[in-house]
Design a protein around this motif. Structure first.
Motif, PDB file in Angstrom:
ATOM      1  N   TYR A 160      48.361  15.187  21.850  1.00  0.00           N
ATOM      2  CA  TYR A 160      49.281  16.141  22.491  1.00  0.00           C
ATOM      3  C   TYR A 160      48.992  16.320  23.986  1.00  0.00           C
ATOM      4  O   TYR A 160      47.848  16.384  24.413  1.00  0.00           O
ATOM      5  CB  TYR A 160      49.215  17.497  21.762  1.00  0.00           C
ATOM      6  N   ASP A 161      50.099  16.465  24.760  1.00  0.00           N
ATOM      7  CA  ASP A 161      49.991  16.729  26.199  1.00  0.00           C
ATOM      8  C   ASP A 161      49.843  18.226  26.466  1.00  0.00           C
ATOM      9  O   ASP A 161      49.425  18.617  27.556  1.00  0.00           O
ATOM     10  CB  ASP A 161      51.269  16.251  26.912  1.00  0.00           C
ATOM     11  N   ALA A 162      50.267  19.045  25.512  1.00  0.00           N
ATOM     12  CA  ALA A 162      50.256  20.499  25.718  1.00  0.00           C
ATOM     13  C   ALA A 162      50.171  21.195  24.374  1.00  0.00           C
ATOM     14  O   ALA A 162      50.711  20.698  23.380  1.00  0.00           O
ATOM     15  CB  ALA A 162      51.543  20.919  26.429  1.00  0.00           C
ATOM     16  N   VAL A 163      49.489  22.347  24.365  1.00  0.00           N
ATOM     17  CA  VAL A 163      49.422  23.168  23.147  1.00  0.00           C
ATOM     18  C   VAL A 163      49.866  24.583  23.487  1.00  0.00           C
ATOM     19  O   VAL A 163      49.398  25.170  24.461  1.00  0.00           O
ATOM     20  CB  VAL A 163      47.993  23.202  22.553  1.00  0.00           C
ATOM     21  N   TYR A 164      50.809  25.114  22.687  1.00  0.00           N
ATOM     22  CA  TYR A 164      51.208  26.519  22.793  1.00  0.00           C
ATOM     23  C   TYR A 164      50.480  27.268  21.672  1.00  0.00           C
ATOM     24  O   TYR A 164      50.810  27.079  20.498  1.00  0.00           O
ATOM     25  CB  TYR A 164      52.704  26.703  22.560  1.00  0.00           C
ATOM     26  N   LEU A 165      49.498  28.074  22.027  1.00  0.00           N
ATOM     27  CA  LEU A 165      48.798  28.868  21.006  1.00  0.00           C
ATOM     28  C   LEU A 165      49.510  30.214  20.915  1.00  0.00           C
ATOM     29  O   LEU A 165      49.256  31.129  21.689  1.00  0.00           O
ATOM     30  CB  LEU A 165      47.312  29.020  21.370  1.00  0.00           C
ATOM     31  N   PHE A 186      41.450  21.219  20.410  1.00  0.00           N
ATOM     32  CA  PHE A 186      40.871  20.452  21.529  1.00  0.00           C
ATOM     33  C   PHE A 186      40.857  18.955  21.195  1.00  0.00           C
ATOM     34  O   PHE A 186      41.287  18.118  21.999  1.00  0.00           O
ATOM     35  CB  PHE A 186      39.460  20.970  21.798  1.00  0.00           C
ATOM     36  N   GLN A 187      40.406  18.623  19.992  1.00  0.00           N
ATOM     37  CA  GLN A 187      40.306  17.195  19.657  1.00  0.00           C
ATOM     38  C   GLN A 187      41.695  16.563  19.483  1.00  0.00           C
ATOM     39  O   GLN A 187      41.859  15.368  19.641  1.00  0.00           O
ATOM     40  CB  GLN A 187      39.371  16.938  18.465  1.00  0.00           C
ATOM     41  N   ALA A 188      42.700  17.395  19.194  1.00  0.00           N
ATOM     42  CA  ALA A 188      44.064  16.859  19.027  1.00  0.00           C
ATOM     43  C   ALA A 188      44.753  16.609  20.372  1.00  0.00           C
ATOM     44  O   ALA A 188      45.821  15.999  20.419  1.00  0.00           O
ATOM     45  CB  ALA A 188      44.897  17.820  18.192  1.00  0.00           C
ATOM     46  N   MET A 189      44.147  17.106  21.451  1.00  0.00           N
ATOM     47  CA  MET A 189      44.787  16.996  22.777  1.00  0.00           C
ATOM     48  C   MET A 189      44.331  15.744  23.516  1.00  0.00           C
ATOM     49  O   MET A 189      43.219  15.265  23.339  1.00  0.00           O
ATOM     50  CB  MET A 189      44.427  18.241  23.614  1.00  0.00           C
ATOM     51  N   LYS A 190      45.238  15.247  24.405  1.00  0.00           N
ATOM     52  CA  LYS A 190      44.859  14.130  25.271  1.00  0.00           C
ATOM     53  C   LYS A 190      43.963  14.659  26.394  1.00  0.00           C
ATOM     54  O   LYS A 190      44.105  15.829  26.782  1.00  0.00           O
ATOM     55  CB  LYS A 190      46.107  13.525  25.915  1.00  0.00           C
ATOM     56  N   PRO A 191      43.119  13.829  26.969  1.00  0.00           N
ATOM     57  CA  PRO A 191      42.383  14.271  28.155  1.00  0.00           C
ATOM     58  C   PRO A 191      43.376  14.708  29.230  1.00  0.00           C
ATOM     59  O   PRO A 191      44.409  14.057  29.427  1.00  0.00           O
ATOM     60  CB  PRO A 191      41.615  13.024  28.590  1.00  0.00           C
ATOM     61  N   GLY A 192      43.093  15.838  29.873  1.00  0.00           N
ATOM     62  CA  GLY A 192      43.984  16.367  30.910  1.00  0.00           C
ATOM     63  C   GLY A 192      45.037  17.324  30.368  1.00  0.00           C
ATOM     64  O   GLY A 192      45.728  17.993  31.128  1.00  0.00           O
ATOM     65  N   ALA A 193      45.162  17.393  29.023  1.00  0.00           N
ATOM     66  CA  ALA A 193      46.182  18.274  28.425  1.00  0.00           C
ATOM     67  C   ALA A 193      45.795  19.741  28.582  1.00  0.00           C
ATOM     68  O   ALA A 193      44.623  20.075  28.761  1.00  0.00           O
ATOM     69  CB  ALA A 193      46.353  17.928  26.943  1.00  0.00           C
ATOM     70  N   MET A 194      46.811  20.606  28.507  1.00  0.00           N
ATOM     71  CA  MET A 194      46.603  22.035  28.717  1.00  0.00           C
ATOM     72  C   MET A 194      46.986  22.822  27.464  1.00  0.00           C
ATOM     73  O   MET A 194      48.007  22.534  26.840  1.00  0.00           O
ATOM     74  CB  MET A 194      47.509  22.543  29.841  1.00  0.00           C
ATOM     75  N   LEU A 195      46.180  23.836  27.168  1.00  0.00           N
ATOM     76  CA  LEU A 195      46.527  24.807  26.118  1.00  0.00           C
ATOM     77  C   LEU A 195      46.822  26.130  26.803  1.00  0.00           C
ATOM     78  O   LEU A 195      46.065  26.546  27.690  1.00  0.00           O
ATOM     79  CB  LEU A 195      45.354  24.951  25.152  1.00  0.00           C
ATOM     80  N   SER A 196      47.902  26.798  26.413  1.00  0.00           N
ATOM     81  CA  SER A 196      48.168  28.112  27.014  1.00  0.00           C
ATOM     82  C   SER A 196      48.355  29.155  25.929  1.00  0.00           C
ATOM     83  O   SER A 196      48.784  28.848  24.811  1.00  0.00           O
ATOM     84  CB  SER A 196      49.397  28.063  27.924  1.00  0.00           C
TER      85      SER A 196
END
Ligand SMILES: C[S@@+](CC[C@H](N)C(=O)[O-])C[C@H]1O[C@@H](n2cnc3c(N)ncnc32)[C@H](O)[C@@H]1O
Length: 233
Positions: A160-165, A186-196
């Motif tokens: 994932y490029d982005a996560v909406y929590l 975290f492990q599901a995200m690509k390097p550089g991806a953002m969680l908000s």
């Protein structure tokens, strides 16, 4: 579950179980745009026509998905949106909400309603894929709904490029704010991806840091002083 109108005229729901609304009553659109699309860098990606893969925790009324899809359509950018939900709303609620007021999504929203109408009231845990792609357009819009408990659902690595929590509050929905759950995101995200996330609580910030995120505080949406974003560096 009761429909409530937020200050911007968009509908949200009040959950008796969690004793809270699904969105900020100060503005559904403003919160979704500010916290999630801007916070996780999705708006900027779509504006630049970059294909984007989003993971959301808590599909709820689908507003975050419909707003993100509206922006993808406006910008002719491909969107692959995965959302996890353990209490999937029924057709009557989805069809009573006024999310269809969002620009560009009339056809998509009606397709979603039609699909929901033909699903069981309480779908079994599993994955539902809905393809909203219009073959005459050069971009894809896909929704993957993972029905089940987010803590138990397994997620692919580096996707994932982005996560909406967008869980309910940490005090009332604590299983979705633990270090181990944040590590899974975290492990599901690509390097550089953002969680908000809309939360700015100290224990959420510490849990995000412990899970591996580079965490920063941002001004919150209306009615909230701050919010958190986490980057996977
Ligand atoms: C704040 S609402 C999400 C609002 C939604 N993003 C929207 O745009 O309407 C939180 C959602 O998380 C869901 N939820 C709570 N605990 C969950 C869990 N353990 N697994 C999956 N979903 C959960 C709730 O049912 C609710 O729909």
């Amino acid at each position: 579950m009761k429909i409530q109108k937020a200050a911007d005229g968009f509908d949200t729901l009040f959950s008796e179980q969690y004793n809270q609304t699904y969105h900020s009553i100060h503005g559904v659109l403003q919160e979704s745009q500010h916290v999630f699309l801007d916070g996780a860098g999705v708006e900027a990606r779509l504006k630049n026509k970059i294909e984007t893969s989003v993971l959301e925790i808590g599909f709820g009324t689908g507003f975050n998905f419909f707003l993100t899809a509206s922006k993808a359509i406006e910008n002719e950018a491909s969107l692959n949106f995965t959302s996890i939900e353990n209490n999937f709303l029924g057709y009557n609620l989805f069809s009573s909400l006024n999310h269809i007021r969002l620009p560009n999504i009339k056809i998509l929203y009606n397709k979603f309603l039609n699909w929901r109408k033909n699903q069981p009231q309480n779908p079994q845990p599993g994955i539902c894929k809905i393809d909203f792609t219009n073959n005459s357009k050069p971009y894809l819009i896909q929704l993957n709904l993972l029905i089940g408990n987010a803590v138990e659902v397994s997620l692919p690595a580096h996707k994932y490029d982005a996560v909406y929590l967008d869980a309910f509050s940490p005090d009332d929905n604590p299983e979705l704010w633990t270090v181990s759950f944040l590590r899974k995101l975290f492990q599901a995200m690509k390097p550089g991806a953002m969680l908000s996330t809309y939360s700015a609580k100290g224990n959420v910030r510490r849990a995000m840091t412990e899970a591996g995120f580079e965490v920063s505080k941002r001004p919150g949406s209306l009615g909230k002083r701050e919010m958190l974003v986490g980057k996977k560096v």
